[in-house]
Write an enzyme that holds these catalytic residues in place. Structure first.
Site, PDB file in Angstrom:
ATOM      1  N   ARG A 194      11.854  -6.172   5.398  1.00  0.00           N
ATOM      2  CA  ARG A 194      11.427  -4.717   5.039  1.00  0.00           C
ATOM      3  C   ARG A 194      12.584  -3.901   5.861  1.00  0.00           C
ATOM      4  O   ARG A 194      12.714  -4.092   7.004  1.00  0.00           O
ATOM      5  CB  ARG A 194      10.007  -4.989   5.437  1.00  0.00           C
ATOM      6  CG  ARG A 194       9.329  -3.500   5.209  1.00  0.00           C
ATOM      7  CD  ARG A 194       8.183  -3.529   4.809  1.00  0.00           C
ATOM      8  NE  ARG A 194       7.217  -2.940   5.975  1.00  0.00           N
ATOM      9  CZ  ARG A 194       6.051  -2.827   5.898  1.00  0.00           C
ATOM     10  NH1 ARG A 194       5.495  -2.895   4.893  1.00  0.00           N
ATOM     11  NH2 ARG A 194       5.469  -2.422   6.919  1.00  0.00           N
TER      12      ARG A 194
ATOM     13  N   ARG B  63      -0.020  -8.206  13.565  1.00  0.00           N
ATOM     14  CA  ARG B  63      -0.907  -7.059  12.704  1.00  0.00           C
ATOM     15  C   ARG B  63      -1.623  -7.879  11.872  1.00  0.00           C
ATOM     16  O   ARG B  63      -2.752  -7.684  11.514  1.00  0.00           O
ATOM     17  CB  ARG B  63       0.517  -6.459  12.052  1.00  0.00           C
ATOM     18  CG  ARG B  63       0.973  -5.403  13.167  1.00  0.00           C
ATOM     19  CD  ARG B  63       2.174  -4.689  12.570  1.00  0.00           C
ATOM     20  NE  ARG B  63       2.128  -4.036  11.393  1.00  0.00           N
ATOM     21  CZ  ARG B  63       3.122  -3.893  10.562  1.00  0.00           C
ATOM     22  NH1 ARG B  63       4.426  -4.409  10.815  1.00  0.00           N
ATOM     23  NH2 ARG B  63       2.950  -3.146   9.246  1.00  0.00           N
TER      24      ARG B  63
ATOM     25  N   ARG C 207      11.720  -1.132  11.100  1.00  0.00           N
ATOM     26  CA  ARG C 207      10.608  -0.665  11.896  1.00  0.00           C
ATOM     27  C   ARG C 207      10.269  -1.469  13.305  1.00  0.00           C
ATOM     28  O   ARG C 207      10.236  -2.648  12.927  1.00  0.00           O
ATOM     29  CB  ARG C 207       9.234  -0.455  11.235  1.00  0.00           C
ATOM     30  CG  ARG C 207       8.707   1.155  11.191  1.00  0.00           C
ATOM     31  CD  ARG C 207       7.810   1.355  10.280  1.00  0.00           C
ATOM     32  NE  ARG C 207       6.491   0.506  10.535  1.00  0.00           N
ATOM     33  CZ  ARG C 207       5.559   0.505   9.698  1.00  0.00           C
ATOM     34  NH1 ARG C 207       5.504   0.944   8.672  1.00  0.00           N
ATOM     35  NH2 ARG C 207       4.329  -0.435   9.903  1.00  0.00           N
TER      36      ARG C 207
ATOM     37  N   LYS D 175       0.873  -0.983  -0.127  1.00  0.00           N
ATOM     38  CA  LYS D 175      -0.032  -0.028   0.014  1.00  0.00           C
ATOM     39  C   LYS D 175       0.928   1.368  -0.039  1.00  0.00           C
ATOM     40  O   LYS D 175       0.590   2.168  -0.750  1.00  0.00           O
ATOM     41  CB  LYS D 175      -1.017   0.083   1.286  1.00  0.00           C
ATOM     42  CG  LYS D 175      -1.950  -1.123   1.381  1.00  0.00           C
ATOM     43  CD  LYS D 175      -3.159  -0.880   2.572  1.00  0.00           C
ATOM     44  CE  LYS D 175      -2.095  -0.514   3.686  1.00  0.00           C
ATOM     45  NZ  LYS D 175      -1.998  -2.027   4.367  1.00  0.00           N
TER      46      LYS D 175
ATOM     47  N   ARG E  50      -9.724   0.814   8.383  1.00  0.00           N
ATOM     48  CA  ARG E  50      -9.210  -0.288   9.104  1.00  0.00           C
ATOM     49  C   ARG E  50     -10.119  -1.238   9.658  1.00  0.00           C
ATOM     50  O   ARG E  50      -9.936  -2.495  10.122  1.00  0.00           O
ATOM     51  CB  ARG E  50      -7.762  -0.404   9.745  1.00  0.00           C
ATOM     52  CG  ARG E  50      -6.502  -0.505   9.207  1.00  0.00           C
ATOM     53  CD  ARG E  50      -5.449  -0.529  10.212  1.00  0.00           C
ATOM     54  NE  ARG E  50      -4.360  -0.987  10.040  1.00  0.00           N
ATOM     55  CZ  ARG E  50      -3.429  -0.325   9.264  1.00  0.00           C
ATOM     56  NH1 ARG E  50      -3.499   0.929   8.836  1.00  0.00           N
ATOM     57  NH2 ARG E  50      -2.054  -1.161   9.129  1.00  0.00           N
TER      58      ARG E  50
HETATM   59  P1  ADP Z   1       1.274  -1.403   8.075  1.00  0.00           P
HETATM   60  O1  ADP Z   1       0.028  -1.105   6.823  1.00  0.00           O
HETATM   61  O2  ADP Z   1       2.430  -1.590   7.463  1.00  0.00           O
HETATM   62  O3  ADP Z   1       0.510  -2.445   8.955  1.00  0.00           O
HETATM   63  P2  ADP Z   1       0.541   1.285   9.096  1.00  0.00           P
HETATM   64  O4  ADP Z   1       2.027   2.219   9.243  1.00  0.00           O
HETATM   65  O5  ADP Z   1      -0.129   1.605   8.406  1.00  0.00           O
HETATM   66  O6  ADP Z   1       1.340  -0.328   9.072  1.00  0.00           O
HETATM   67  O7  ADP Z   1       0.261   1.133  10.452  1.00  0.00           O
HETATM   68  C1  ADP Z   1       0.847   0.795  11.914  1.00  0.00           C
HETATM   69  C2  ADP Z   1       0.122   0.573  13.128  1.00  0.00           C
HETATM   70  O8  ADP Z   1      -0.502   1.966  13.106  1.00  0.00           O
HETATM   71  C3  ADP Z   1      -0.901  -0.515  12.989  1.00  0.00           C
HETATM   72  O9  ADP Z   1      -0.453  -1.436  13.430  1.00  0.00           O
HETATM   73  C4  ADP Z   1      -1.944   0.363  14.059  1.00  0.00           C
HETATM   74  O10 ADP Z   1      -1.320  -0.021  15.313  1.00  0.00           O
HETATM   75  C5  ADP Z   1      -1.863   1.816  14.064  1.00  0.00           C
HETATM   76  N1  ADP Z   1      -2.742   2.198  12.764  1.00  0.00           N
HETATM   77  C6  ADP Z   1      -2.407   2.851  11.611  1.00  0.00           C
HETATM   78  N2  ADP Z   1      -3.822   3.269  10.997  1.00  0.00           N
HETATM   79  C7  ADP Z   1      -4.570   2.768  11.841  1.00  0.00           C
HETATM   80  C8  ADP Z   1      -6.119   2.698  11.547  1.00  0.00           C
HETATM   81  N3  ADP Z   1      -6.629   3.155  10.475  1.00  0.00           N
HETATM   82  N4  ADP Z   1      -6.727   2.188  12.571  1.00  0.00           N
HETATM   83  C9  ADP Z   1      -6.121   1.952  13.650  1.00  0.00           C
HETATM   84  N5  ADP Z   1      -5.049   1.567  13.946  1.00  0.00           N
HETATM   85  C10 ADP Z   1      -3.989   2.261  12.950  1.00  0.00           C
END
Ligand code: ADP
Length: 237
Positions: free
Chosen positions: A138, A182, A171, A25, A100
């Site tokens: 990654r 996750r 990260r 993404k 999400r």
């Molecule tokens: P990835 O898509 O690679 O899992 P992100 O950087 O998008 O990672 O998200 C990292 C963390 O941030 C998630 O595991 C969650 O804890 C939090 N997070 C990000 N976006 C949301 C969302 N829309 N709702 C709830 N938690 C979120």
């Protein structure tokens, strides 16, 4: 430089990048930013920025994010609401990592209606085993946020960002046990959002993002977007 991709229309476009962690993404969003000239809104990046700055929000989400758990809906909904009201979102924006949960998706539809934006959901489909191997290799640049991968997208010099020469890092939430959490959260809370989109008649495209290089996947996304959306302020080619 943004390419000119469509007719001038009034409605801003909201491109929603949807898929499991590790589906690409973030990488595809960055390519879209360049092509369409509209901003990427990554809730993950926004939350990490709050943590870096030590804000109240940052402190409240630190433990959740470290363990790979989703943060509360109301919090991300508010961040997105404020962000899409900013002037650089007038022509449209790319949502990366939001919504999400089904509750977030419902709120998103309301927010988009509020700013008159038309949604297009890009659903990136990637095989589970490929996700696991991608996430293991990654690395990210702490300065500019560019993502690299030992196998599919290595930097020119190992461990160093191509763009600014900074040392790449893993990260914190890319560690193996956190990755598993996750992915579990994705299966339980995020995957059902696709059904919500289908039921609510949102424009939704499935894109095979398993095997091909990012540029090839991006080509597919471009074709799909060219056939459905126009970005305000651009001219037909
Ligand atoms: P990835 O898509 O690679 O899992 P992100 O950087 O998008 O990672 O998200 C990292 C963390 O941030 C998630 O595991 C969650 O804890 C939090 N997070 C990000 N976006 C949301 C969302 N829309 N709702 C709830 N938690 C979120």
């Amino acid at each position: 430089m943004a390419e000119e991709v469509g007719l001038t229309v009034a409605a801003p476009v909201a491109v929603i990048m949807f898929g499991s962690p590790g589906s690409g993404k973030g990488t595809q969003s960055k390519l879209l930013v360049e092509w369409l000239g509209i901003p990427q809104i990554s809730t993950g990046d926004m939350l990490r920025d709050h943590m870096r700055r030590g804000t109240v929000i940052g402190q409240s989400v630190r433990a959740l994010m470290k363990s790979g758990t989703l943060v509360p809906d109301e919090l991300v909904n508010r961040l997105v609401e404020e962000r899409i009201a900013e002037p650089d979102c007038k022509r449209g924006f790319i949502l990366d990592g939001y919504p999400r949960t089904t509750a977030q998706a419902k709120e998103m539809m309301r927010l988009l209606a509020g700013v008159g934006a038309e949604e297009v959901v890009i659903h990136l489909l990637v095989d589970y085993n490929i996700i696991i191997s991608r996430m293991n290799g990654r690395r990210v640049c702490p300065k500019c946020g560019t993502l690299y991968n030992a196998v599919s997208r290595p930097p020119r010099v190992e461990g160093i960002c191509d763009l600014d020469g900074d040392t790449l890092v893993i990260r914190e939430d890319d560690r193996e046990e956190v990755v598993r959490e996750r992915l579990a959260q994705y299966e339980a809370q995020t995957r059902p959002v696709i059904e919500y989109f289908r039921d609510s008649g949102a424009r939704l495209f499935d894109v095979d993002a398993s095997k091909d290089r990012p540029e090839v996947v991006f080509g597919r996304i471009q074709e799909m977007l060219k056939s459905t959306v126009t970005v305000p302020g651009t001219v037909a080619q």
